[in-house]
Design an enzyme around this catalytic site. Structure first.
Site, short mmCIF file in Angstrom:
data_model
loop_
_atom_site.label_atom_id
_atom_site.label_comp_id
_atom_site.label_asym_id
_atom_site.label_seq_id
_atom_site.Cartn_x
_atom_site.Cartn_y
_atom_site.Cartn_z
N GLU A 142 57.49 62.02 52.08
CA GLU A 142 57.01 60.73 51.57
C GLU A 142 56.60 59.84 52.74
O GLU A 142 57.31 59.73 53.74
CB GLU A 142 58.13 60.04 50.78
CG GLU A 142 57.75 58.67 50.26
CD GLU A 142 58.94 57.90 49.70
OE1 GLU A 142 58.72 57.00 48.87
OE2 GLU A 142 60.09 58.20 50.10
N LYS B 150 54.68 58.21 41.43
CA LYS B 150 56.10 57.92 41.23
C LYS B 150 56.31 57.03 40.00
O LYS B 150 55.65 56.01 39.83
CB LYS B 150 56.67 57.23 42.48
CG LYS B 150 58.18 57.04 42.46
CD LYS B 150 58.64 56.42 43.77
CE LYS B 150 60.16 56.25 43.78
NZ LYS B 150 60.61 55.61 45.03
N CYS C 75 61.43 60.36 46.39
CA CYS C 75 62.52 59.51 46.88
C CYS C 75 63.65 59.45 45.87
O CYS C 75 64.20 60.47 45.48
CB CYS C 75 61.99 58.12 47.23
SG CYS C 75 63.16 57.08 48.12
#
EC number: 2.3.1.269
Length: 530
Positions: free
Chosen positions: A274, A343, A396
């Protein structure tokens, strides 16, 4: 003994012991792994049972809250490290962030303590009420706003260990209930026959937890497929990342590692973490840019590259931003876009500002130096990166959430890209790896995990790090591995949190039976002597 008696007589002894109980429970989590710390839950249960009789609700709430402060203070102290990346600007916020987060998350434990008290259990089986109350509020912690299920009590067990395998049946929330019930039992063992029975059942359950896990770990996984992967960890520290003069150096670090000679044929998939490069994906991958060409040169024709980074859509001063995983394929001379995953679960105050308009007006947005918010992506769905390969990205802290991605039997692996560089060499990154690995256990699918500074790893479908397939904190290099095999479809994949709800129902039934029994005893006519 006299000193202990005097200590217990102090008005602050209960709150102090509650804080210690929370700290002990936090120490049981990786990377500390002090499993006797689980007795902190028994200590907390004892403290709730012996709250101030004159102000019971107030006493119970504060004891639960203080235990939460200890638990979350030790469990999330690493968040302060993010504010020290630019210490001159944000360092002053670090202590407020750490204490504020611990105090806020501890409210769930304070409410759980109140719920436990409200049910007023009396028998030794109240340990199940305790487990139900706290497990229910832990579920709420994972769902309120965007949720933050960091270090659920059920994830105390190191991922890949025998006890952790029960997550394949009941998920992390169900394992939380079971862990709390077992760990709280010593608080009631002296309460007559019922206490001995409850404690005996807890001991038997603990043995069963290890026994089931040993059997699960002995079951073979499907053979590793032919697909190979290279995970790149360039060890770019966060405080150096946004130095414009270092941009070319960062690009060179990633492409050099990507092009490292292979022992055999080139990997089918290369994964960058990321936020690998400190620029918008749109900009550095634009046709004709030197970065795009450097990436092309580092790949072999046909290789897939998965890059974590931010991108934007739209023009003007306020485009729409996404935190994304972008899949590219190297053609003979260029790159082609294969797919994009955006995301879905964003980090509050990190990737978006709750009540944005209000906090902007009062100046918080300017104070915190938050730019435009990221936009929430669609509900997580698998990404097809080749005709024969379907993967499920988790960016994440999406990897913290049990059951976030809908189960799909065709998914071959979970891809977790994360930027744990924000948290330096603290307990945060190893904890994050442990929590992410529970998603492998729940789904019986391997995880391919890439981070900038560690810990990157290939995790098998039982939550174990594949030997030789990890890079620790502060290491630079690549992981070359085959994608590990899968396990059979798990009950958790099929039914989600149904087992957890059943356990909560058991807690409710136990509490109801105890209360009904009390009421019946109080209104039953007394037999007169003739």
């Amino acid at each position: 003994m006299i000193a202990w008696t005097r200590f217990r007589e102090r008005p602050w002894s209960g709150p102090a012991l509650a804080l210690i109980a929370g700290l002990a429970a936090a120490l049981a989590h990786p990377p500390f792994g002090v499993l006797p710390g689980l007795l902190g839950y028994a200590g907390l249960l004892h403290l709730l049972d012996n709250a101030d009789v004159q102000r019971p609700l107030r006493s119970v709430f504060w004891r639960g809250w203080l235990a939460g402060v200890g638990y979350f203070g030790l469990g999330t102290w690493w968040v302060g490290e993010a504010f020290l990346v630019d210490a001159a600007t944000h360092g002053w916020m670090a202590p407020f962030a750490v204490t504020g987060m611990a105090a806020g998350l501890a409210l769930f434990w304070g409410l759980a303590a109140l719920l436990y008290r409200a049910l007023r259990p009396a028998s030794a089986w109240r340990v199940l009420t305790f487990a139900g109350a706290f497990a229910a509020l832990e579920w709420m912690r994972g769902h309120v706003l965007t949720g933050f299920p960091w270090n659920l009590p059920g994830e105390t067990w190191k991922a890949g260990s025998a006890p952790s395998q029960l997550a394949a049946l009941v998920g992390a929330y169900g394992l939380t209930w079971i862990t709390l019930a077992i760990a709280g039992a010593p608080a009631v063992w002296r309460q007559g026959r019922g206490g001995r029975a409850a404690t005996g059942l807890a001991v038997a359950s603990l043995i069963g937890l290890y026994g089931y896990g040993a059997i699960a770990l002995s079951r073979p996984l499907s053979p590793s497929g032919p697909t190979t992967v290279r995970i790149v960890q360039a060890d770019i520290k966060q405080d150096l990342k946004w130095d414009a003069e270092r941009f070319a150096q960062i690009v060179q670090a990633y492409v050099s590692l990507t092009a490292t000679p292979y022992a055999a044929k080139p990997a089918d998939i290369v994964i960058w973490p990321e936020g690998a490069l400190p620029a918008a994906v749109n900009d550095y991958l634009a046709p004709g840019t030197w970065v795009r060409q450097a990436i092309v040169d580092s790949l072999a024709p046909g290789q897939l590259l998965l890059i974590g980074g931010y991108r934007y859509e739209g023009a003007g001063p306020h485009p729409t931003y996404y935190n994304s995983l972008v899949a590219l394929r190297r053609t003979e001379t260029d790159l082609e876009l294969v797919g994009i995953y955006d995301k879905h679960r964003l980090v509050p105050f990190g990737e978006y500002l709750p009540a944005d308009r209000f906090l902007t007006v009062i100046g918080f947005k300017s104070l915190a130096r938050l730019s435009d918010n990221f936009t929430t992506g669609p509900t997580p769905a698998p990404l097809r990166i080749s005709p024969e390969l379907l993967v499920q990205p988790l960016i994440c802290y999406e990897s913290l959430f049990p059951g976030l991605a809908k189960p799909d039997p065709n998914v071959r692996a979970l891809i977790n890209v994360s930027n744990d560089a924000w948290f330096g060499v603290t307990s945060g990154p190893p904890q994050h790896l442990n929590l992410a690995s529970y998603r492998a256990i729940e789904s019986a699918k391997p995880i391919l995990r890439a981070t900038p500074t560690g810990i990157s790893a290939v995790v098998d479908a039982r939550g174990r790090i594949v030997p030789g397939a990890s890079l620790g904190l502060g290491e630079s290099g690549v992981i070359d591995a085959q994608i590990p095999g899968m396990g059979q479809v798990t009950p958790y994949d099929n039914f989600g949190d149904v087992a957890f709800l059943a356990l909560i129902l058991i807690s409710g039934v136990v509490s109801a039976r105890v209360r009904i029994g009390k009421i019946s005893s109080s209104i039953a006519p007394k037999r007169k002597l003739s």
